[in-house]
Write an enzyme that holds these catalytic residues in place. Structure first.
Site, PDB file in Angstrom:
ATOM      1  N   ASN A 106       0.807  -1.220   0.000  1.00  0.00           N
ATOM      2  CA  ASN A 106       0.000   0.000   0.000  1.00  0.00           C
ATOM      3  C   ASN A 106       0.843   1.275   0.000  1.00  0.00           C
ATOM      4  O   ASN A 106       0.404   2.324   0.450  1.00  0.00           O
ATOM      5  CB  ASN A 106      -0.966   0.001   1.200  1.00  0.00           C
ATOM      6  CG  ASN A 106      -1.869  -1.212   1.206  1.00  0.00           C
ATOM      7  OD1 ASN A 106      -2.413  -1.589   0.167  1.00  0.00           O
ATOM      8  ND2 ASN A 106      -2.002  -1.856   2.359  1.00  0.00           N
ATOM      9  N   ARG A 107       2.042   1.169  -0.516  1.00  0.00           N
ATOM     10  CA  ARG A 107       2.978   2.285  -0.618  1.00  0.00           C
ATOM     11  C   ARG A 107       3.385   2.847   0.753  1.00  0.00           C
ATOM     12  O   ARG A 107       3.871   3.962   0.862  1.00  0.00           O
ATOM     13  CB  ARG A 107       2.407   3.418  -1.484  1.00  0.00           C
ATOM     14  CG  ARG A 107       2.194   3.020  -2.954  1.00  0.00           C
ATOM     15  CD  ARG A 107       3.510   2.622  -3.601  1.00  0.00           C
ATOM     16  NE  ARG A 107       3.391   2.380  -5.025  1.00  0.00           N
ATOM     17  CZ  ARG A 107       3.318   1.167  -5.581  1.00  0.00           C
ATOM     18  NH1 ARG A 107       3.308   0.084  -4.804  1.00  0.00           N
ATOM     19  NH2 ARG A 107       3.252   1.024  -6.883  1.00  0.00           N
TER      20      ARG A 107
END
Length: 228
Positions: A205-206
């Site tokens: 999710n970065r």
């Protein structure tokens, strides 16, 4: 009909490209005390990945410099040594990066180990290696690479590939295989002395892990976690 450009094939559209990183995280308690020891751990992982064919040239790094007016440039070079004093690479001192570093002796390095979802980003000052150290490394280079250091006036404009090939052929005739090639006076090493070393680990999710070492005046290193 509109004047809009046609939509890109999704396979070719950079905005549609996604890679979900699922690597294990990087925690402060797992770090080495000295950044170069931590780098050695990650470099070993990168070398092992290269041996398995999943990563190419683990010692390749992007070197970013800026000239006296602050105009930046970057290129990929090969790191040839690292120790507690920093990182060493070799180049023509008259090249663009050589001129930049003479005028503005600060640099940023980036090791892009994409298959491992890792990066190492270094900032620091530079100094030239001594001529004895330079000569010792030069002797380890293949004969053709030694001749290439003489044949190329790196970063200068040339009229054709033929000019370069002719220069190399003349040097090859002058210094045949087995004959000692002198070290070019305009060629040598730069040692990058780190001021910061950031270890970047890709996460889902970065929400990546970014742990940055910063040199302190007393010689110790502090560690900060950066928001991704």
């Amino acid at each position: 009909m509109t004047d809009r450009e046609p939509l890109l094939d999704p396979v070719l559209d950079p905005a549609a490209m996604r890679k979900q990183y699922r690597a294990d995280g990087l925690a402060e308690q797992d770090l080495a005390t000295h950044p170069m020891d931590q780098f050695a751990r990650w470099f070993e992982d990168a070398v092992r990945a290269a041996l398995h064919g999943t990563l190419y040239e683990p010692n390749a790094m992007v070197v970013a410099t800026a000239d006296a007016e602050g105009r930046p440039s970057s290129r990929t070079v090969l790191m040839k040594q690292f120790d507690t004093e920093g990182y060493v690479f070799y180049t023509n001192y008259d090249s663009r990066k050589g001129r930049d570093l003479t005028a503005n002796p600060y640099v940023s390095l980036l090791f892009p180990w994409h298959p491992l979802a890792r990066q190492v980003i270094v900032t620091g000052g530079v100094r030239r290696t001594g001529r004895d150290e330079t000569a010792a490394y030069f002797r380890t280079r293949p004969h053709g690479s030694q001749l290439g250091a003489w044949a190329s006036a790196q970063s200068t404009v040339i009229g054709s590939r033929g000019e370069l090939d002719t220069a190399y052929a003349e040097l090859e005739a002058r210094y045949p295989e087995g004959e000692r090639v002198p070290v070019p006076p305009h060629w040598g090493g730069f040692r990058v002395v780190p001021e910061t070393v950031e270890f970047w680990q890709g996460r889902e999710n970065r929400l990546h892990d970014r742990l940055r070492y910063t040199a302190r005046p007393d010689g110790a290193w502090g560690v900060d976690r950066l928001s991704p």
